[in-house]
Write an enzyme that holds these catalytic residues in place. Structure first.
Site, PDB file in Angstrom:
ATOM      1  N   GLY A  94     -28.372   4.635 -54.551  1.00 27.23           N
ATOM      2  CA  GLY A  94     -29.274   4.534 -53.883  1.00 27.23           C
ATOM      3  C   GLY A  94     -30.611   5.392 -53.885  1.00 27.23           C
ATOM      4  O   GLY A  94     -30.892   6.048 -54.935  1.00 27.23           O
ATOM      5  N   ILE A  95     -31.138   5.644 -52.675  1.00 25.33           N
ATOM      6  CA  ILE A  95     -32.155   6.463 -52.425  1.00 25.33           C
ATOM      7  C   ILE A  95     -31.997   7.942 -52.937  1.00 25.33           C
ATOM      8  O   ILE A  95     -33.013   8.576 -53.706  1.00 25.33           O
ATOM      9  CB  ILE A  95     -32.847   6.655 -50.897  1.00 25.33           C
TER      10      ILE A  95
ATOM     11  N   ARG B 116     -19.477  12.384 -51.886  1.00 25.06           N
ATOM     12  CA  ARG B 116     -18.109  12.651 -51.016  1.00 25.06           C
ATOM     13  C   ARG B 116     -16.882  11.977 -51.335  1.00 25.06           C
ATOM     14  O   ARG B 116     -16.112  12.662 -51.393  1.00 25.06           O
ATOM     15  CB  ARG B 116     -18.739  12.029 -49.624  1.00 25.06           C
TER      16      ARG B 116
ATOM     17  N   ASP C   8     -18.089  16.971 -48.435  1.00 33.73           N
ATOM     18  CA  ASP C   8     -18.420  16.151 -47.220  1.00 33.73           C
ATOM     19  C   ASP C   8     -19.368  17.003 -46.302  1.00 33.73           C
ATOM     20  O   ASP C   8     -19.110  18.101 -45.703  1.00 33.73           O
ATOM     21  CB  ASP C   8     -17.187  15.938 -46.270  1.00 33.73           C
ATOM     22  N   VAL C   9     -20.451  16.576 -45.895  1.00 32.78           N
ATOM     23  CA  VAL C   9     -21.583  17.240 -45.125  1.00 32.78           C
ATOM     24  C   VAL C   9     -21.231  17.543 -43.643  1.00 32.78           C
ATOM     25  O   VAL C   9     -21.789  18.281 -43.021  1.00 32.78           O
ATOM     26  CB  VAL C   9     -22.880  16.684 -45.138  1.00 32.78           C
TER      27      VAL C   9
ATOM     28  N   GLY D 242     -26.112   9.998 -45.446  1.00 34.97           N
ATOM     29  CA  GLY D 242     -25.932   9.436 -43.955  1.00 34.97           C
ATOM     30  C   GLY D 242     -25.047   8.135 -44.028  1.00 34.97           C
ATOM     31  O   GLY D 242     -24.795   7.729 -45.039  1.00 34.97           O
TER      32      GLY D 242
ATOM     33  N   TYR E 228     -27.647   4.801 -35.033  1.00 33.99           N
ATOM     34  CA  TYR E 228     -28.404   5.231 -36.262  1.00 33.99           C
ATOM     35  C   TYR E 228     -29.904   5.735 -36.073  1.00 33.99           C
ATOM     36  O   TYR E 228     -30.404   6.691 -36.243  1.00 33.99           O
ATOM     37  CB  TYR E 228     -28.258   3.954 -37.107  1.00 33.99           C
TER      38      TYR E 228
ATOM     39  N   LYS F 190     -31.591   9.196 -36.489  1.00 37.26           N
ATOM     40  CA  LYS F 190     -32.801   9.332 -37.490  1.00 37.26           C
ATOM     41  C   LYS F 190     -34.126   9.914 -36.601  1.00 37.26           C
ATOM     42  O   LYS F 190     -34.850  10.521 -37.521  1.00 37.26           O
ATOM     43  CB  LYS F 190     -32.957   8.076 -38.174  1.00 37.26           C
TER      44      LYS F 190
END
Length: 243
Positions: free
Chosen positions: A11-12, A32, A58-59, A87, A150, A154
């Site tokens: 993705g992004i 991850r 894994d953050v 996220g 969420y 954010k």
């Protein structure tokens, strides 16, 4: 320049990694689970033809974050640009949302951003400059039913980024937020067709964004945004205007 991107396997995040690697930066991406992203190489491997270093991390685990930075520093030198992108979502109406679902999203989306920013900071201070970019969401500004966790996570990135901007601007470290709107990613693909249609009706440009459009904005902040800090840049087709 050594760039560290969390959640860069799809993705992004993957689009950002590709954009910056093609611009000549030494890029490290975290993932991850599953396979490392395409066009990447692993620590200690020959990387002929690989665009960026891929590190499993894994953050939400401080020890894994520290190890990922050490691997990036070994391969590419001190991290001078950070893109906090990783996220998760666990949607649900507030009345039915469990504490676990709320705190898990806050930990992955907001606390992890604090974690990687703090870990990147010493190297930026030694380098006498750096760039931090936090990937937020248009939802942070206008909210969204079923996404209290969420949206809160954010929105928190804005306060985090602006506080860092004030604390370390005198040390030539910038901190900014990019706030994408509805973007053509796996997350959007999982939405029902009628939901997509309703959301498109709220976007003046009338279409989904493309990950590459987010990536080009991030590249601008890293390569050309030396006098921009504490900013929130919407890349949302106009959906969030006025917020």
């Amino acid at each position: 320049m050594s760039v560290f991107i969390t959640g860069g396997n799809r993705g992004i995040g993957y689009a950002i990694a590709t954009e910056l690697a093609e611009a000549g930066h030494n890029v490290t991406v975290t993932y991850r689970s599953g396979e490392p992203p395409a066009h990447s190489y692993l620590p200690g491997q020959e990387h002929t033809g690989g665009r960026f270093l891929a590190v499993r991390c894994d953050v939400t685990d401080p020890e894994q974050v520290d190890m990922a930075f050490k691997q990036a520093e070994t391969e590419h030198g001190p991290v001078t640009s950070l893109v906090s992108n990783a996220g998760i979502t666990r949607d649900g109406l507030l009345a039915r949302m469990s504490e676990d679902d709320f705190t898990a999203v806050l930990d992955a989306n907001l606390t992890a951003a604090y974690r990687v920013a703090k870990r990147a900071l010493p190297g930026m201070l030694r380098a006498k400059g750096g760039r931090m970019v936090f990937i937020s969401s248009a939802t942070a500004m206008h909210g969204e039913a079923g996404q209290t966790n969420y949206a809160a996570s954010k929105a928190g990135l804005i306060g985090l980024s602006r506080s860092i901007a004030r604390e370390y601007g005198s040390r030539s470290i910038t901190a900014n937020v990019v706030a994408p709107g509805l973007t053509a990613t796996d997350m959007a693909a999982a939405l029902p067709e009628d939901r997509i249609k309703a959301l498109l009706g709220q976007i003046p440009l009338g279409r989904l964004g493309q990950p590459e459009e987010i990536a080009r904005t991030v590249r601008f902040l890293i390569d050309g945004g030396s006098y921009i800090t504490g900013a929130v840049i919407p890349v949302d087709g106009g959906a969030g205007m006025g917020h």
